[in-house]
Design a protein around this motif. Structure first.
Motif, short mmCIF file in Angstrom:
data_model
loop_
_atom_site.label_atom_id
_atom_site.label_comp_id
_atom_site.label_asym_id
_atom_site.label_seq_id
_atom_site.Cartn_x
_atom_site.Cartn_y
_atom_site.Cartn_z
N TRP A 113 0.82 -1.22 0.00
CA TRP A 113 0.00 0.00 0.00
C TRP A 113 0.85 1.27 0.00
O TRP A 113 0.32 2.38 -0.03
CB TRP A 113 -0.90 0.02 1.23
N GLY A 114 2.17 1.11 0.07
CA GLY A 114 3.06 2.26 0.06
C GLY A 114 3.27 2.91 1.41
O GLY A 114 3.64 4.08 1.47
N LEU A 115 3.05 2.16 2.49
CA LEU A 115 3.11 2.72 3.83
C LEU A 115 4.36 2.30 4.58
O LEU A 115 4.88 1.20 4.39
CB LEU A 115 1.88 2.28 4.63
N ARG A 116 4.83 3.18 5.45
CA ARG A 116 5.90 2.86 6.38
C ARG A 116 5.33 2.04 7.53
O ARG A 116 4.23 2.31 8.01
CB ARG A 116 6.51 4.15 6.91
N VAL A 117 6.07 1.05 7.98
CA VAL A 117 5.62 0.19 9.07
C VAL A 117 6.55 0.34 10.27
O VAL A 117 7.77 0.17 10.16
CB VAL A 117 5.57 -1.29 8.65
N SER A 118 5.94 0.67 11.41
CA SER A 118 6.68 0.74 12.67
C SER A 118 6.12 -0.33 13.60
O SER A 118 4.91 -0.54 13.68
CB SER A 118 6.50 2.13 13.30
N LEU A 119 6.99 -1.03 14.31
CA LEU A 119 6.59 -2.05 15.27
C LEU A 119 6.78 -1.54 16.69
O LEU A 119 7.85 -1.03 17.04
CB LEU A 119 7.41 -3.33 15.09
N PHE A 120 5.75 -1.65 17.49
CA PHE A 120 5.80 -1.25 18.90
C PHE A 120 6.65 -2.29 19.64
O PHE A 120 6.32 -3.48 19.68
CB PHE A 120 4.37 -1.24 19.45
N MET A 121 7.77 -1.83 20.23
CA MET A 121 8.75 -2.75 20.78
C MET A 121 9.21 -2.31 22.17
O MET A 121 9.34 -1.12 22.45
CB MET A 121 9.99 -2.82 19.87
N ASP A 122 9.49 -3.30 23.01
CA ASP A 122 10.17 -3.01 24.27
C ASP A 122 11.62 -2.61 23.96
O ASP A 122 12.15 -2.90 22.89
CB ASP A 122 10.16 -4.25 25.16
#
Length: 257
Positions: free
Chosen positions: A139-148
């Motif tokens: 979809w052309g989106l940046r992905v961020s993962l919520f991480m400890d």
């Protein structure tokens, strides 16, 4: 250690505005009006977390905010949530309507959870996250993962295809003003550096406020974005949106080169 950031963006989370609105059927306070005032004051973006129970942000709020962001092409719309619940449907509808969304932040919260309180676990979550990250990229989106703030886990986050990580900062905020503050700052600095070393961008959020934000940015390297909701909206009840956003921006700018 001092931060190597040139800029750190401030994204305002509007969940608590929606939470107050939802206590009555009058449509006030307006989420889109809050977004407008924050953007006018210089906020770099807007964040929402539309949970399945719609206890704060509703699915109907999201396209309204996205339409608003069309008038602010230099600002970003970040939508966070659990990709195994309703997040992908909400984001997919924006993409289909060609409405702006720039970043999705995948958060491993459970349905009905009071607030987000932990990050993804690797290797346990890798196989099921990978196809959803690929879909977001399509979809052309940046992905961020919520991480400890776990430095060794950053290699796994990069391997699964994430572009950024959002460091879950509640342990740092809880340690603020205690003998554990320095140790927590060092832990977050190490995690951020590990992320940068493997080519991940670094975001941060959860319980950051006007007291603890500047020290975090000064000591944690490469923070691209902070997403702040509860404290910022609480401050805005006393100071107003404009003065509050400008004060948070001052906290950021006074420590950056």
């Amino acid at each position: 250690m001092t931060s190597t950031s040139i800029t750190t963006a401030l994204s305002v989370n509007l969940n608590k505005v929606a939470l107050v609105r939802n206590t009555r059927r009058l449509g006030i306070p307006s989420v889109t009006r809050a977004a407008t005032l924050c953007l006018q004051a210089g906020a770099n973006g807007i964040t929402v977390h539309p949970r399945p129970d719609e206890r704060h942000i509703r699915a109907s709020d999201v396209p309204e905010l996205a339409a608003l962001l069309k008038d602010w092409p230099d600002r970003e719309f970040n939508i966070e949530g659990n990709p195994f619940h309703n997040l992908m449907d909400v984001v997919g509808e924006l993409v289909a309507q060609k409405l702006p969304v720039h970043q999705v932040t995948f958060v491993p919260d459970t349905q009905g959870q009071f607030t987000s309180d932990h990050g993804w676990c690797f290797p346990d979550d890798a196989a099921r996250l990978k196809p959803l990250i690929e879909q977001a990229h399509a979809w052309g989106l940046r992905v961020s993962l919520f991480m400890d703030a776990d430095a060794p886990a950053m290699v796994a986050a990069k391997a699964v295809g994430a572009d950024r990580v959002e460091l879950y900062t509640e342990p740092y905020a809880a340690a603020w003003g205690t003998p554990d503050q320095a140790a927590q700052l060092a832990r977050f600095a190490a995690a951020a550096q590990a992320a940068l070393d493997v080519g991940l961008g670094v975001n941060a959020g959860h319980d950051l406020n006007r007291d603890n934000l500047a020290a975090f940015i000064a000591q944690v390297p490469g923070v691209s974005e902070v997403s702040i909701g509860h404290a910022l909206i609480a401050d805005a009840l006393e100071l107003g949106y404009s003065a509050t956003v400008k004060d948070y921006l001052r906290c950021i700018h006074r420590v950056l080169p």
